[in-house]
Write a protein that holds these residues in place. Structure first.
Motif, PDB file in Angstrom:
ATOM      1  N   ASP A  42       0.826  -1.203   0.000  1.00 26.77           N
ATOM      2  CA  ASP A  42       0.000   0.000   0.000  1.00 26.77           C
ATOM      3  C   ASP A  42       0.867   1.263   0.000  1.00 26.77           C
ATOM      4  N   ARG A  43       1.922   1.251   0.777  1.00 27.74           N
ATOM      5  CA  ARG A  43       2.817   2.411   0.871  1.00 27.74           C
ATOM      6  C   ARG A  43       3.518   2.680  -0.454  1.00 27.74           C
ATOM      7  N   SER A  46      -0.234   2.622  -3.662  1.00 27.97           N
ATOM      8  CA  SER A  46      -1.562   3.224  -3.532  1.00 27.97           C
ATOM      9  C   SER A  46      -1.573   4.676  -4.013  1.00 27.97           C
ATOM     10  N   ARG A  49      -3.162   7.525  -1.185  1.00 26.22           N
ATOM     11  CA  ARG A  49      -2.489   8.108  -0.029  1.00 26.22           C
ATOM     12  C   ARG A  49      -1.365   9.034  -0.500  1.00 26.22           C
ATOM     13  N   ASP A  50      -1.260  10.182   0.160  1.00 24.82           N
ATOM     14  CA  ASP A  50      -0.308  11.209  -0.256  1.00 24.82           C
ATOM     15  C   ASP A  50       1.142  10.797  -0.083  1.00 24.82           C
ATOM     16  N   ASP A  51       1.405   9.885   0.850  1.00 23.20           N
ATOM     17  CA  ASP A  51       2.788   9.539   1.166  1.00 23.20           C
ATOM     18  C   ASP A  51       3.282   8.304   0.424  1.00 23.20           C
ATOM     19  N   SER A  52       2.526   7.823  -0.559  1.00 24.96           N
ATOM     20  CA  SER A  52       2.967   6.628  -1.277  1.00 24.96           C
ATOM     21  C   SER A  52       4.034   6.961  -2.306  1.00 24.96           C
ATOM     22  N   SER A  55       2.456   8.346  -5.510  1.00 30.82           N
ATOM     23  CA  SER A  55       2.009   9.726  -5.358  1.00 30.82           C
ATOM     24  C   SER A  55       3.177  10.692  -5.460  1.00 30.82           C
ATOM     25  N   ALA A 103      -8.188  10.486  -5.191  1.00 35.06           N
ATOM     26  CA  ALA A 103      -7.704  10.079  -3.875  1.00 35.06           C
ATOM     27  C   ALA A 103      -8.768  10.275  -2.795  1.00 35.06           C
TER      28      ALA A 103
END
Length: 293
Positions: A42-43, A46, A49-52, A55, A103
């Protein structure tokens, strides 16, 4: 489902419901390892999520250390794009966001936008790097959930003794046990168009009634877009694919919404069933599903 599968765990992850069935309850250490695998995926992948990792690439492009799954997933996207004449494309993320599947899942349609058709010139995954020549949003939804199901299955195969079933809301991996899976009618969840018995391998499904919303003027929108136009597909309502692993089954289920999807499934040893929006049911040669035709 075979009664030998009696233990397990139910939880929510990556925005969907998961159920893991095993012969005995999962040890805490195995559950923790599964959680870590899902969190890592997911990290990295995805777009919600803003921290992926994806992204970050969408903001500035450039290069990052390639995730362990990059070659397997993006290499399969090459085959998907070739089979569907560009209808499936991993840079579809911005087009999905414009139609409202962003998102925030705003469901606010800002019009159609084609994904970059020269995506293989923009996106590379070589020498341990994942790189974008310009900012763009990677979306691995065509096969990513299937890949994650396989990763969870690999943990179970290594850390547990006996049969198991992993069900990530329609992406199902079966090992060492028989499972009879109903093929849900896309227009009536109380009905099934057939049943598929799976004893080893993966069955994945996709349908346009899932993640669907109404756009301006009452136009129906959903998450299966043609990357060449940014428009939702209109001819196919639902697909199911059976293959040796969930990533392949997931990819085939996506490809089957487009011309060339049957050839992709054949080339990757996947059986399939699909239902058109007119209600016609089609299936592959040698398909073992029991269809209520």
């Amino acid at each position: 489902m075979d009664a030998a599968v009696a233990g397990g765990r139910t939880f929510t992850a990556i925005g969907t419901r998961w159920q893991i069935d095993t012969r005995v309850p999962l040890a805490a250490s195995v559950s923790s390892e599964i959680d870590a695998v899902i969190a890592r995926f997911d990290r990295e992948w995805s777009r919600f999520r803003d921290d992926s990792l994806v992204s970050a690439l969408a903001l500035s492009g450039g290069a990052v250390n390639a995730p362990a799954d990059a070659e397997a997933m993006l290499g399969r996207y090459v085959a998907l794009a070739e089979a569907t004449a560009g209808a499936v494309n991993p840079l579809i993320g911005d087009a999905l966001a414009r139609r409202g599947y962003d998102a925030r899942i705003s469901l606010e349609d800002r019009g159609a936008q084609a994904a970059p058709q020269g995506w293989r010139d923009l996106l590379t995954w070589t020498d341990g790097e994942l790189a974008l020549a310009e900012p763009a949003m990677i979306d691995v939804g065509a096969l990513g959930k299937g890949r994650l199901v396989d990763l969870v299955g690999a943990v179970l195969a290594a850390r547990t003794d006996g049969p198991f079933v992993v069900d990530a809301s329609g992406d199902i991996l079966v090992h060492g046990v028989r499972a009879r899976v109903a093929l849900e009618h896309p227009y009536d969840p109380r009905r099934a168009i057939g049943v598929w018995e799976v004893s080893e391998g993966a069955l994945c499904a996709s349908a346009t009634n899932r993640r669907a919303w109404t756009g301006p003027g009452g136009v129906g929108l959903h998450h299966v877009l043609d990357a060449r136009t940014g428009e939702p597909v209109r001819e196919i309502a639902a697909t199911w694919a059976l293959a040796a692993d969930a990533m392949t089954a997931d990819a085939a289920a996506t490809a089957l919404f487009f011309a060339g999807g049957d050839a992709f499934a054949h080339d990757h040893d996947a059986q399939w069933v699909r239902m058109t929006t007119s209600g016609r049911v089609e299936w592959s040669h040698g398909c073992t599903a029991e269809l209520f035709t």
